[in-house]
Every structure is written in structure tokens, then in C-alpha cells.
Design a protein around this motif. Structure first.
Motif, PDB file in Angstrom:
ATOM      1  N   PRO A 243      26.633 -21.797  18.670  1.00 52.99           N
ATOM      2  CA  PRO A 243      27.730 -21.306  19.765  1.00 52.99           C
ATOM      3  C   PRO A 243      29.066 -21.077  19.079  1.00 52.99           C
ATOM      4  CG  PRO A 243      27.768 -24.039  19.588  1.00 52.99           C
ATOM      5  CD  PRO A 243      26.495 -23.448  18.729  1.00 52.99           C
ATOM      6  N   ASN A 244      29.843 -20.222  19.539  1.00 52.69           N
ATOM      7  CA  ASN A 244      31.212 -19.836  19.183  1.00 52.69           C
ATOM      8  C   ASN A 244      32.431 -20.393  20.292  1.00 52.69           C
ATOM      9  OD1 ASN A 244      30.485 -17.420  17.689  1.00 52.69           O
ATOM     10  ND2 ASN A 244      29.377 -17.257  19.375  1.00 52.69           N
ATOM     11  N   SER A 521      22.610 -30.138  11.684  1.00 53.88           N
ATOM     12  CA  SER A 521      23.804 -29.797  12.175  1.00 53.88           C
ATOM     13  C   SER A 521      24.330 -28.772  11.416  1.00 53.88           C
ATOM     14  CB  SER A 521      24.509 -31.278  12.005  1.00 53.88           C
ATOM     15  OG  SER A 521      24.119 -31.939  12.842  1.00 53.88           O
ATOM     16  N   ARG A 522      25.001 -27.581  12.086  1.00 54.23           N
ATOM     17  CA  ARG A 522      25.487 -26.544  11.630  1.00 54.23           C
ATOM     18  C   ARG A 522      26.606 -25.802  12.239  1.00 54.23           C
ATOM     19  NH1 ARG A 522      24.253 -23.206   7.026  1.00 54.23           N
ATOM     20  NH2 ARG A 522      22.266 -24.533   6.989  1.00 54.23           N
ATOM     21  N   GLY A 523      27.965 -25.964  11.934  1.00 47.06           N
ATOM     22  CA  GLY A 523      28.909 -25.439  12.754  1.00 47.06           C
ATOM     23  C   GLY A 523      29.037 -26.327  13.667  1.00 47.06           C
ATOM     24  N   MET A 524      29.166 -25.614  14.973  1.00 46.71           N
ATOM     25  CA  MET A 524      29.317 -26.399  16.122  1.00 46.71           C
ATOM     26  C   MET A 524      28.054 -26.878  16.924  1.00 46.71           C
ATOM     27  SD  MET A 524      32.682 -24.677  18.012  1.00 46.71           S
ATOM     28  CE  MET A 524      32.344 -22.931  17.144  1.00 46.71           C
ATOM     29  N   THR A 531      21.935 -35.291  11.515  1.00 45.58           N
ATOM     30  CA  THR A 531      23.349 -35.173  11.388  1.00 45.58           C
ATOM     31  C   THR A 531      23.802 -34.509  10.076  1.00 45.58           C
ATOM     32  OG1 THR A 531      23.235 -37.478  10.045  1.00 45.58           O
ATOM     33  CG2 THR A 531      23.685 -37.300  12.420  1.00 45.58           C
ATOM     34  N   PHE A 532      22.761 -33.986   9.385  1.00 45.59           N
ATOM     35  CA  PHE A 532      23.003 -33.333   8.091  1.00 45.59           C
ATOM     36  C   PHE A 532      22.799 -31.634   8.029  1.00 45.59           C
ATOM     37  CE2 PHE A 532      18.613 -34.626   8.133  1.00 45.59           C
ATOM     38  CZ  PHE A 532      17.986 -33.640   7.691  1.00 45.59           C
ATOM     39  N   LEU A 537      18.139 -24.168   5.071  1.00 45.78           N
ATOM     40  CA  LEU A 537      18.112 -23.085   6.349  1.00 45.78           C
ATOM     41  C   LEU A 537      19.091 -22.378   6.169  1.00 45.78           C
ATOM     42  CD1 LEU A 537      17.105 -25.675   9.122  1.00 45.78           C
ATOM     43  CD2 LEU A 537      15.792 -24.260   7.837  1.00 45.78           C
ATOM     44  N   SER A 538      20.180 -22.397   4.863  1.00 47.11           N
ATOM     45  CA  SER A 538      21.235 -21.669   4.857  1.00 47.11           C
ATOM     46  C   SER A 538      21.196 -20.297   4.891  1.00 47.11           C
ATOM     47  CB  SER A 538      22.081 -22.307   3.717  1.00 47.11           C
ATOM     48  OG  SER A 538      22.536 -23.619   3.611  1.00 47.11           O
TER      49      SER A 538
END
Length: 561
Positions: A243-244, A521-524, A531-532, A537-538
Motif C-alpha cells: 500500500p501507499n 513484512s515490507r514497507g507498509m 515479521t521480517f 524477495l527484494s
């Protein structure tokens, strides 16, 4: 019951009369194609660029040098860069200055400081500046005039309800003609379709004023139509789970924070960020581009609120800032501050983080701007593997118009209105009008916002999980089923609002399916059960599509330059 009043034919159909749509229409028409534009409102004053803009992402060799690599790095490191396929970014930068040149020639003032382009805002000190400062208050009127001059036919008050396709690819679109006293259906048969309907607002409860559906920082009539309509015909969507959230003045949902010439401070006067101690018109304070969640974080940890402090900004720069706000389309904000005696040179203005929305998340496009459905292109805010807002819409719209016009032989005109899908969808929309009584569309829209806020929440300080997302999908399916059985539209306006609510439900469903698949977990996108951030996946993107009623998620490598 509505009638099918018009069946039209064209080479290139453009859906959406915003920045991307109008640039696509001009380009395709100049390339010799017959072009029709279908616009929900009026192209002279519609979309997120309706009242102006003042920053245009651009690579300009004269200012930046002949090596594009540093400018590409700044773009990918900016607040726009999370979901870029790099080869798309390179192609965009290569063509960006040519579109700025065209805009200036047509009468959009891209050189408000003299004879050359000037870059400022959204910048780190002592680093290249990639955002061209311009005066875009008249951009929609100018682009509309240019589209008509090129020969494109613009049909205002013709929102598209559905895309039409066959096994070979796109065949056209079904629209609702709201231009006359009595609404009706229009089907446009087309060899190529360029969809450019903008971002997706109103998915989540408005952060500043819950319950007030249309108090959003982006165009509230942009409701993820491209994502929803493309999803229904099997196109690939990408990065929908990320999301943004934008930011701006508290409660007064108006984006454009880089137009403010000030520094961000805690109530005790300490600076929020380390980048500047005094803002200038060239650089400003980029803290909240980097620390996107700042305004929410300082409320949650008790150190807030956070303020934009312009008291150190001199009179000439304050005058410059006000002019920039006019260019950005913030006239209502200026009027309010003047009316209430709010002077940013004397008073701190509290900022807040706005609700989540979709921008730069949506349809996957290739190097020509074409989606996974042959003949269907996408330009602008609803593209999921590239983002550069106004400039991205303009440049990709232009390139897609060129490509579509040059490849008309690979498309064909068919009787799209006779397809089973077209007939089914017209009957579907008729049901809301012919129902003798029922619920109001707002009930469905508010129900969706509650479900999205509770079960697919965006960070910061809110998490997603497998159990929450599964429950959300169940409740969303219940809401859709009940709304389809009970919503009553008394007129064409209410029918359109109901259609928007169902478009947003489609977007919500896609978001939840994708969020379940992204087990990190990434960004929002924050998962309580993962949790990491997974470094494996980057450099990968997640696509989602529907095939024979089944949801298919796939991971792919980010496309390099």
C-alpha cells in the motif's frame, strides 16, 4: 432498464481523459489512428491532475549530464521507486524531456523561471535533483485542446463499466452514457485500448475525517476501475499488496507537501530529520519522503504532533511557495488559510499521514506499455511495475499511443456488444436500476472501508496476518453478495456510485489475496506472522490474475535495465 443506444468503432479507444489518457490520445491521433476518448467526468477538469501540479520527474542531459545512471538511482531511491521494473524506468527517462518540451510548446509553462528548465523539491542536499518545477494549473485544458486538435473524439460523461475481450485479446469496452437526460449504454469496438483511469481512492476510511467519503488527497472518483475491470477479464496485476500512504495538512486532505518551503519539527522545536536545518525552494526538507510514517509514528510514541515550520522562510520564498500552491492546485487550501488568518510564516501547520490508497500498484505492462491481454495498454497511476505520477502518466501515455497506432494490423474490429460477457454485464447493471427498493450505495462503500481497515490494514502500527486476511476475504464476499442482491440505484448517478463501490471491492479482494501470498513484512505491508523482510524477495514482484474463476499468484524477477 437501460438500452444500448450507441455502438461505435475506432482504431484506438482511450479510457480516461486524465493526463495519461489525453497524452495517449494525442499521440495515437498524430500517428494516424482514429481515436475515441471515454471520460467519466469532463476532460478539462478531471482526475488527480485536475487543478494542477508543479513537479515533473525528468532526465535533462543539459542539467544532469550525459550519464543517466545517477538520475535513475535518484528515481529508484525516491518515494516513487519501490515498485519499478528498471528497464521501464530507463525508457521513461529517455523520453521524459521530449514530453516536457511538447507541453511547454503547447502552453503549459514548464519554464516558469526563464528560458530553461529548473529542478527543485523532493531532493537531498548535494544530490541530483530530478523533479522539474513547472506551473501546471492549466494542464488539463491545454491537453484537452491538443487532443481535439489532433482529431481525437472526446466523449465526456461516459464512464466505462467493463472491458470486452475474446480469445485473441481486447475488443472494446462497455460504457454508461450519462451525457443526456436519459442514461444508456454505449459499446465501443476497438482494435487497441489504452486504459488510463487513475489511482484507487476510497478503499480505506479517510484518515482525517472518517465517514466523509470524498475528503481524500487524490481524486475521489478514481476508484481502481482499471485494476477491477482488467482483473475481471484475466489481466495480470502486480504489487497490489504494497500500500501507499501520502501526507499533508491535518484533516485538510491536500497533497503537495514538497511545495511547502519549511522544515519538519517536533512541538519542542527539535527537527524531525537530519537532512536540512533551513529549507530552500531548491531542496526543502525531504525527511518525510524518507520517513514516510513520521506523522503517525510521533503520535503513537507521544512525541508529536509534527509540524511544518516555515517561520525561517523569507518573504520572497513565501511568495514563491504560494505561487507553487496555485500551480499544484491547492487554491482551496490557500483560500482557507487566508480566511482563517493562518500565516505559515508565523504559524506552524500540523501534518498527518493520509489513508492508504493504490498508486503505482496495478496492471503489469511490458516495454511497450502493453498488458498481459493483447491489445490492452495501461498508462498512469494504475500501472503496478512503474510509477512517476504526472510525468509517468504523460510519458507512458504518449509512448503507448505511438505503439498502438503503429500496430493496428495486429488488432481487429469485432461485434463486441454481442458477446456473452457484454450481455451479462448489461443485465447485471440493469438489476440495480430495476429493483423496486433496496439499500443505498453508501452502505456498501462504508462496509468495504470497514473491512479493509480491520482485516487488510496498512502500516504503520497496524498489521496483517493469515487469519485476518482469510476472515477479510470471507466478509468481503459476504458484503459483495448482499450488496449485489440489495443495492438499489434510483438514477444514473447512484448507479455509477454503486459501480465504483464494486470496483473497489474487486481491488480489495486482489489486495487480500496478494497480501496472503507475500509472507514477509515490507514497507507498509506488515505481517504479524512474518515479521521480517525476506531479502530473497527484494528483487521479485508478485503478480495476481484470475483464470476460470481461480486466483493465480506468481513470483517473477524484477526486470533489469
Amino acid at each position: 432498464m437501460l438500452t444500448l443506444k450507441n455502438t461505435l468503432e475506432t482504431d484506438v479507444l482511450v479510457i480516461g481523459g486524465g493526463i495519461g489518457g489525453l497524452c495517449a490520445a494525442i499521440s495515437a491521433a498524430q500517428g494516424g489512428a482514429k481515436v475515441i476518448v471515454l471520460e467519466k467526468a469532463n476532460s478539462r477538469r478531471s482526475g488527480s491532475g485536475a487543478t494542477g501540479n508543479d513537479h515533473f520527474t525528468c532526465y535533462y542531459p543539459k542539467a544532469h549530464g550525459n550519464d543517466m545512471a545517477p538520475i535513475l538511482k535518484e528515481l529508484l531511491d525516491s518515494m516513487l521507486g519501490l515498485c519499478h521494473d528498471t528497464r521501464l524506468s530507463v525508457r521513461f527517462l529517455e523520453r521524459s524531456i521530449s514530453i516536457a518540451d511538447k507541453w511547454h510548446e503547447w502552453g503549459i509553462n514548464m519554464k516558469p523561471f526563464g528560458d530553461d528548465y529548473v529542478f527543485m523539491g523532493h531532493a537531498f542536499p548535494n544530490r541530483p535533483r530530478i523533479f522539474l518545477k513547472y506551473d501546471g494549473h492549466n494542464q488539463k485544458q491545454v491537453l484537452t485542446a491538443q487532443a481535439k486538435k489532433a482529431g481525437a473524439v472526446i466523449l465526456n460523461h461516459h464512464p466505462v463499466l467493463d472491458l470486452l475481450r475474446n480469445d485473441e485479446g481486447i475488443t472494446g469496452a462497455l460504457a454508461l452514457d450519462m451525457s443526456g437526460k436519459e442514461p444508456s449504454y454505449t459499446v465501443v469496438r476497438a482494435k487497441k485500448v489504452i486504459i488510463a483511469t487513475g489511482a484507487a481512492s476510497r478503499l480505506y476510511p479517510p484518515a482525517g475525517t472518517p465517514g466523509w467519503l470524498f475528503n481524500t488527497a487524490f481524486c475521489p472518483s478514481c476508484t481502481g476501475a482499471a485494476q477491477a475491470q482488467s482483473w475481471r477479464i484475466g489481466a495480470k496485476l502486480v504489487n497490489m499488496e504494497l500500500p501507499n500512504r501520502h501526507a499533508g495538512p491535518k484533516y485538510f486532505s491536500r497533497a503537495g507537501k514538497s511545495t511547502w518551503i519549511g522544515v519538519y519539527r517536533y512541538p519542542d522545536g527539535k527537527l524531525l530529520g537530519p537532512f536540512v536545518t533551513k529549507a530552500t525552494r531548491e531542496v526543502g526538507d525531504i525527511t518525510c519522503d524518507v520517513w514516510n510514517s513520521a506523522y503517525s509514528d510521533v503520535l503513537m510514541n507521544g512525541r508529536g504532533p509534527a509540524y511544518i515550520d516555515c517561520t525561517g522562510t523569507g518573504p520572497e520564498d513565501m511568495k514563491f511557495m504560494r505561487a507553487g500552491m496555485i500551480s499544484e492546485g491547492l487554491g482551496a487550501l490557500l483560500d482557507y488559510m487566508d480566511d482563517k488568518g493562518i500565516d505559515p510564516s508565523k504559524h506552524g501547520v500540523e501534518f498527518m499521514q493520509y489513508e492508504p490508497h493504490l498508486i503505482g500498484r496495478g496492471l503489469e505492462i511490458d516495454i511497450n506499455g502493453e498488458t498481459s491481454v493483447h491489445g490492452l495498454y495501461a498508462a498512469g497511476d494504475m500501472v503496478g511495475n512503474f510509477r512517476s505520477d504526472i510525468s509517468g502518466a504523460a510519458v507512458w501515455g504518449w509512448m503507448e499511443g505511438e505503439h498502438a497506432a503503429a500496430n493496428l494490423e495486429s488488432g481487429s474490429l469485432v461485434e463486441a456488444e454481442k458477446s456473452e460477457w457484454a450481455q451479462e454485464r448489461m443485465a447485471y447493471y440493469d438489476s440495480f436500476l430495476t429493483r423496486p427498493s433496496g439499500a443505498h450505495w453508501k452502505e456498501a462503500a462504508l462496509g468495504l472501508q470497514q473491512i479493509m481497515g480491520d482485516y487488510a490494514a496498512a502500516g504503520p502500527h497496524r498489521v496483517r496476518s493469515e487469519t485476518l486476511l482469510c476472515a477479510g476475504l470471507k466478509y468481503l464476499a459476504d458484503l459483495r453478495r448482499n450488496a449485489e442482491a440489495n443495492v438499489k440505484a434510483a438514477n444514473a448517478h447512484e448507479l455509477l456510485r454503486a459501480v465504483e463501490a464494486f470496483e473497489l471491492m474487486d481491488n480489495g479482494e486482489v489486495i487480500m489475496h496478494a497480501a496472503r501470498e507475500r509472507k514477509e513484512s515490507r514497507g507498509m505491508h506488515q505481517r504479524s506472522d512474518y515479521t521480517f523482510t525476506n531479502p530473497l524477495l527484494s528483487d521479485k514482484f508478485l503478480t495476481v490474475r484470475k483464470e476460470n474463476g481461480n486466483v493465480i499468484t506468481e513470483w517473477r524477477q524484477r526486470w533489469s535495465a
